[in-house]
Design an enzyme around this catalytic site. Structure first.
Site, PDB file in Angstrom:
ATOM      1  N   GLU A  43       0.807  -1.229   0.000  1.00 21.92           N
ATOM      2  CA  GLU A  43       0.000   0.000   0.000  1.00 21.92           C
ATOM      3  C   GLU A  43       0.837   1.273   0.000  1.00 21.92           C
ATOM      4  OE1 GLU A  43      -2.812  -0.416   3.221  1.00 21.92           O
ATOM      5  OE2 GLU A  43      -3.784  -2.147   2.289  1.00 21.92           O
ATOM      6  N   GLU A  52      -5.376 -11.001  -1.625  1.00 21.23           N
ATOM      7  CA  GLU A  52      -6.265 -10.845  -0.460  1.00 21.23           C
ATOM      8  C   GLU A  52      -7.727 -10.887  -0.874  1.00 21.23           C
ATOM      9  OE1 GLU A  52      -5.129  -7.479   1.967  1.00 21.23           O
ATOM     10  OE2 GLU A  52      -3.003  -7.768   1.564  1.00 21.23           O
TER      11      GLU A  52
END
Ligand code: XIL
Length: 380
Positions: free
Chosen positions: A167, A278
């Site tokens: 991220e 994910e």
């Protein structure tokens, strides 16, 4: 016998896919899911063997020898990710003191069952003790390099893939974009920390595959910023092997969005690998504000999961996995959790009952699990 829908709504819809459910409208309900047989042994991993590994993010309780969860994982999956216990705050809560115990147990479990491990994650702006960000950029760099070198060395030959940075891409333009304005960016005095992280990981284990992991790559804006960051890393010879697409989506997304993310990497970077890292499919469709400040989120449906939502989710899982087979660059697909009750989406972005995974609250396979393993299964 399978439960039948009890009500049929007369509402023709009309709300946008991102609006919360209208009050006063009763969607078709079933009190419980349809009764299904057990999932055949090995169904999930064998359905995709030779194409991509199928993994799950796990909690320590899900690898305890003899537990039902551990048996399910070992039977159905071919890859493991630690949901939380390999994050910096878990591995190095205080400077220089490593705490590898729980992570070692999980990795040992994977190795004993012939499963791959995705190491998650060496660098993130969350789940990282404050001491990582203290001092001059040179001090921050030395500390980060030591941490990554030590951790990757510890798991050498047992962890095949690392989410080296997680991220690091900005959600919008302006400011520090395409980089996230984060504690790491500020402590390092710019985006150099990304280079430091990849170089340290490569030095520790030249055989491990190194990933940049990111969310919302299924949307063009975030994806383009991420691709620009990758292009820059490659142009400067920073060792990166692949792109991790988190793929936290909801049941109203078109599968094509996910394929666009994989295709974009293929188009720009022949030789880079794709991982879906994910995957979960929330049954709630929320506006952006829900994720920014928790407002406007869809109402909690409790245990009254509309049958139509469950079917839509199973169909999307099927569409995704069928499409995934057409991408030779895609080598791993991981679910972010094992059973619905353990999902982080029961508390994020707000607390409400969610049903995002392949196994229900009893650990039983959901229609989605059959949808991705049996082409003849009619979604109920
Ligand atoms: C989440 C875990 O699932 C939660 O248990 C924890 O409280 C916070 O982190 N993107 C990531 C994951 O890369 O590490 C996050 O995991 C979910 C979003």
């Amino acid at each position: 016998m399978a439960a039948l829908p009890l009500f049929v709504t007369g509402c023709g819809g009309g709300g946008s896919s991102s609006s919360p459910p209208q009050t006063g409208v009763t969607p078709p309900l079933v009190p419980a899911g349809p009764s299904l047989p057990p999932l055949p042994s090995g169904a999930i991993r064998t359905a995709y063997a030779g194409q991509f590994a199928v993994g799950a993010a796990l909690k320590p309780s899900e690898v305890i020898s003899g537990s039902e969860a551990a048996a399910l994982v070992a039977d159905q999956f071919s890859s493991v990710t630690a949901e939380n216990i390999m994050k910096p705050e878990a591995l190095a809560p205080t400077p220089g003191n490593y705490n590898f115990g729980q992570a070692d147990e999980m990795v040992d479990f994977a190795v004993a069952n012939g499963m791959e491990v995705r190491g998650h994650t060496l660098l993130w702006h969350r789940a990282t003790p404050d001491y990582f960000f203290e001092g001059t950029p040179a001090e921050v760099r030395a500390r980060l390099e030591t941490y990554i070198f030590d951790v990757v060395t510890h798991f050498k030959d047992r962890v095949q893939h690392w989410d080296v940075v997680n991220e690091v891409v900005a959600d919008g333009g302006g400011g520090t974009a395409p980089y996230r304005d984060s504690n790491w960016y500020r402590a390092a005095g710019g985006p150099n920390y990304i280079d430091w992280a990849f170089n340290a990981a490569r030095a520790a284990d030249p055989n491990a595959k190194l990933f940049i992991n990111e969310y919302s790559t299924e949307f063009a804006g975030k994806r383009d910023r991420m691709l620009g960051v990758v292009q820059d890393l490659l142009a400067r010879g920073i060792p990166i092997d692949g792109v991790g697409h988190q793929m936290h989506i909801n049941r109203t997304l078109s599968a094509q969005n996910a394929f666009d993310a994989l295709q974009a990497v293929d188009n720009l970077f022949a030789g880079l690998v794709n991982h879906i890292t994910e995957l979960d499919i929330s049954i709630y469709s929320d506006p952006g504000s829900c994720f920014v400040n928790g407002t406007g989120c869809a109402d909690d449906i409790g245990d009254a999961l509309p049958a139509s939502w469950r079917r839509q989710q199973a169909q999307l899982y099927r569409d995704l996995f069928n499409g995934f087979l057409t991408f030779p660059s895609l080598l791993s697909v991981s679910l972010w959790g094992l059973t619905d009750d353990g999902s982080w989406l029961n508390t994020w972005p707000v607390t409400r009952t969610n049903y995002p995974l392949l196994f229900d609250r009893d650990g039983a396979p959901k229609p989605a699990a059959f949808a991705i393993t049996d082409p003849t299964y009619e979604i109920q």
